[in-house]
Design a protein around this motif. Structure first.
Motif, short mmCIF file in Angstrom:
data_model
loop_
_atom_site.label_atom_id
_atom_site.label_comp_id
_atom_site.label_asym_id
_atom_site.label_seq_id
_atom_site.Cartn_x
_atom_site.Cartn_y
_atom_site.Cartn_z
N GLY A 1 4.48 5.86 -1.11
CA GLY A 1 3.98 4.90 -0.13
C GLY A 1 2.57 5.23 0.33
N LEU A 2 2.30 6.50 0.60
CA LEU A 2 0.95 6.90 0.98
C LEU A 2 -0.03 6.67 -0.16
N PHE A 3 0.42 6.92 -1.39
CA PHE A 3 -0.43 6.66 -2.56
C PHE A 3 -0.78 5.18 -2.65
N ALA A 4 0.21 4.32 -2.37
CA ALA A 4 -0.06 2.88 -2.39
C ALA A 4 -1.03 2.48 -1.28
N LEU A 5 -0.84 3.06 -0.10
CA LEU A 5 -1.66 2.68 1.05
C LEU A 5 -3.09 3.18 0.94
N LEU A 6 -3.27 4.41 0.47
CA LEU A 6 -4.59 5.05 0.51
C LEU A 6 -5.36 4.96 -0.80
N THR A 7 -4.68 4.74 -1.91
CA THR A 7 -5.37 4.77 -3.21
C THR A 7 -5.28 3.44 -3.95
N VAL A 8 -4.05 3.01 -4.24
CA VAL A 8 -3.87 1.81 -5.06
C VAL A 8 -4.35 0.56 -4.32
N GLY A 9 -4.01 0.44 -3.04
CA GLY A 9 -4.43 -0.73 -2.27
C GLY A 9 -5.95 -0.88 -2.22
N PRO A 10 -6.68 0.13 -1.76
CA PRO A 10 -8.15 0.02 -1.76
C PRO A 10 -8.73 -0.22 -3.16
N LEU A 11 -8.12 0.37 -4.21
CA LEU A 11 -8.61 0.15 -5.57
C LEU A 11 -8.47 -1.32 -5.97
N LEU A 12 -7.32 -1.92 -5.67
CA LEU A 12 -7.11 -3.33 -5.99
C LEU A 12 -8.04 -4.23 -5.20
N VAL A 13 -8.29 -3.87 -3.94
CA VAL A 13 -9.22 -4.66 -3.13
C VAL A 13 -10.62 -4.61 -3.73
N SER A 14 -11.03 -3.44 -4.19
CA SER A 14 -12.37 -3.32 -4.78
C SER A 14 -12.51 -4.13 -6.06
N ILE A 15 -11.38 -4.40 -6.74
CA ILE A 15 -11.43 -5.17 -7.98
C ILE A 15 -11.24 -6.66 -7.73
N PHE A 16 -10.16 -6.99 -7.00
CA PHE A 16 -9.81 -8.40 -6.83
C PHE A 16 -10.29 -8.99 -5.51
N GLY A 17 -10.86 -8.18 -4.68
CA GLY A 17 -11.36 -8.70 -3.40
C GLY A 17 -12.86 -8.76 -3.32
N ARG A 18 -13.53 -8.40 -4.42
CA ARG A 18 -14.99 -8.42 -4.40
C ARG A 18 -15.51 -9.85 -4.34
N GLU A 19 -16.74 -9.97 -3.98
CA GLU A 19 -17.38 -11.28 -3.83
C GLU A 19 -17.38 -11.99 -5.18
N GLY A 20 -16.95 -13.21 -5.15
CA GLY A 20 -16.84 -13.99 -6.37
C GLY A 20 -15.39 -14.28 -6.71
N LEU A 21 -14.53 -13.25 -6.60
CA LEU A 21 -13.09 -13.47 -6.79
C LEU A 21 -12.43 -13.76 -5.46
N ASN A 22 -12.50 -12.78 -4.54
CA ASN A 22 -11.95 -12.92 -3.20
C ASN A 22 -10.47 -13.31 -3.21
N ALA B 1 2.51 -2.78 -3.83
CA ALA B 1 3.85 -2.18 -3.80
C ALA B 1 4.52 -2.25 -5.16
N GLY B 2 4.34 -3.36 -5.88
CA GLY B 2 4.98 -3.51 -7.18
C GLY B 2 4.48 -2.51 -8.20
N LEU B 3 3.16 -2.30 -8.25
CA LEU B 3 2.61 -1.34 -9.21
C LEU B 3 3.08 0.08 -8.92
N VAL B 4 3.01 0.49 -7.66
CA VAL B 4 3.42 1.85 -7.31
C VAL B 4 4.92 2.03 -7.51
#
Length: 487
Positions: free
Chosen positions: A310-331, A342-345
């Motif tokens: 859970g901590l790995f999802a909160l601190l690592t996977v979540g921010p990583l996904l945001v940096s990929i799919f939340g960047r400007e242009g995709l949002n 949660a599904g990936l972890v």
């Protein structure tokens, strides 16, 4: 006398019974074990069995029944006017037990004498402060009715414990004497001991079944109570989850069920292919040296606590996904807590379950089937696809079912990685929640089990049980269908 000392005495009596019973049986045979019906160890085991088994059974039953009997007796004597508005008898009795336990702790640590604990009054001293001084924290002041009930509870418990000690030790001594009286050369000790061992094995095998039955009945009874307070149609088909302990709750389970299935589906989409391919490689292609290294390393994932995932999802996977799919242009993704996180972890967590079980199942396929396929001219990959995997399919289905059940019942990864929003959405980058997460939230704190907002947790649990049962039935059908082809 503490229960631990009672168990020590029973163990000592069993050892003594074994030694004396064996010795007396040999003496009755003139010292020649060939004159005995059974081996000497059976005679000693017979005495030990009669000295311990009935006493332990009585002790176990007494420890379970006594608290219920005492609580019922104290509750019946509790004055009706002493229960304040907004409270209930069950809440008051929990305070009574807490105060009674606190008085026992105070006596053990010397803060109160046994006489003071039984005669102290709420008006004469501040019980809350005195118990707090020995580490017993109470949420509110103790009134006279609760203190009187706690003292009565202690008195009943003390008397019951004394009677229990005498009854258990008396029964053990009686069994010891009875077993010793039967020690004769012609006595069929082996038959009795083996029947007792068989009964023990049956009891051990029944524990799982009885536990399951107990869980089912507890869920059923509380679910029925919930549906007496809340319409079943609104629960099963409601599209809104908005509990409010102040009233006016909307407890539709569909958003929670959708979140559970959505996250589990993503987790299985990750775990099943990777785990199955890893199992095929380890069992069919890897060298013994590589297998000896890779399999233990892969199984290390199974020993990691879910809170770490859970901590790995909160601190690592979540921010990583945001940096990929939340960047400007995709949002597409606004925050790190989402179904995809949660599904990936969770899928990573399930990989060792699928791979380890599938690997063991594939290795269990007879080598003669592989040799026959290769002898007919099939390649190694064709043998794996057309012979090994179909033969192992029933077991692989069981491994996938185990992974699915683990995914459906997971809580910590969901709480930290998926968020707490109960919604119906197809977007895997939205925050959602699951049934298990809401069961925890509904039962956290001082839950009033007379309200639908607390009882709904049991209805949700019953729903998960039915879903898991359905998965087991489907898996059993598949297993039987394919097993017939190879037996």
């Amino acid at each position: 006398m503490p229960v631990s000392w009672i168990m020590i005495i029973l163990f000592a009596l069993a050892v003594l019974g074994y030694v004396l019973g064996r010795r007396r049986a040999l003496a009755s045979a003139g010292g020649d074990m060939r004159n005995l019906h059974s081996l000497p160890s059976y005679y000693g085991s017979h005495v030990a069995l009669f000295a311990v088994a009935p006493a332990v059974a009585l002790l176990a039953i007494w420890l379970v029944v006594q608290p219920m009997v005492i609580s019922s007796s104290v509750a019946r004597s509790f004055p009706d006017g002493a229960i304040s508005e907004g409270s209930s008898l069950s809440l008051v009795m929990s305070d009574v037990k807490r105060v009674a336990d606190g008085l026992n702790v105070a006596v053990e640590r010397g803060a109160l004498s046994a006489e003071e604990a039984g005669s102290v009054s709420a008006g004469a001293t501040n019980i809350r402060e005195r118990l707090g001084s020995v580490g017993v924290a109470l949420g509110s002041d103790v009134d006279s009715s609760v203190l009187d009930a706690a003292q009565k509870y202690r008195a009943y418990a003390s008397t019951g414990h004394l009677i229990m000690t005498l009854a258990v030790l008396g029964l053990a001594l009686t069994g010891f004497i009875y077993g010793m009286a039967q020690m004769r050369a012609e006595f069929r000790a082996r038959n009795i001991v083996e029947h007792a061992v068989k009964a023990l094995l049956v009891f051990a095998a029944s524990i799982a079944v009885l536990t399951t039955v107990g869980i089912i009945f507890s869920l059923i009874f509380n679910t029925i109570e919930f549906f007496k307070l809340y319409p079943a149609r609104d629960f099963f088909f409601g599209l809104t989850w908005a509990p409010s302990f102040g009233g006016g709750s909307e407890l539709g389970m569909l958003p929670l069920l959708w979140g559970t299935l959505y996250i589990s589906l993503i987790a299985l989409a990750v775990a099943v292919p990777i785990g199955l391919f890893a199992a095929i490689y380890l069992s069919e292609y890897a060298s013994p040296k590589m297998r000896a290294i890779a399999k233990p390393l892969l199984e290390v994932l199974a020993g990691i606590p879910t809170i770490v995932y859970g901590l790995f999802a909160l601190l690592t996977v979540g921010p990583l996904l945001v940096s990929i799919f939340g960047r400007e242009g995709l949002n597409w993704m606004q925050a790190g807590t989402a179904v995809m996180t949660a599904g990936l972890v969770m899928g990573v967590m399930l990989i060792p379950f699928v791979s380890s079980l599938s690997d063991d199942i594939i290795n269990a396929v007879p080598q003669t089937m592989r040799d026959g396929s290769l002898g007919l001219g099939a390649t190694h990959s064709e043998t794996v696809r057309q012979v090994v995997l179909p033969a192992a399919l029933p077991g692989i289905v069981g491994a996938i079912l185990l992974a699915a059940s683990r995914a459906i019942g997971e809580t910590m990864i969901v709480v930290l990685g998926a968020g707490a929003a109960a919604r119906l959405s197809l977007n895997p980058f939205d925050a959602m929640t699951t049934v298990t997460a809401k069961i925890v939230s509904q039962l956290t704190g001082d839950a009033d089990f007379a309200s639908p907002e607390a009882l709904v947790a049991f209805a949700l649990g019953m729903t998960l049980f039915v879903i898991t049962l359905g998965l087991n039935i489907i898996a059993l059908f598949i297993v039987r269908k394919y097993r017939e082809q190879y037996e």
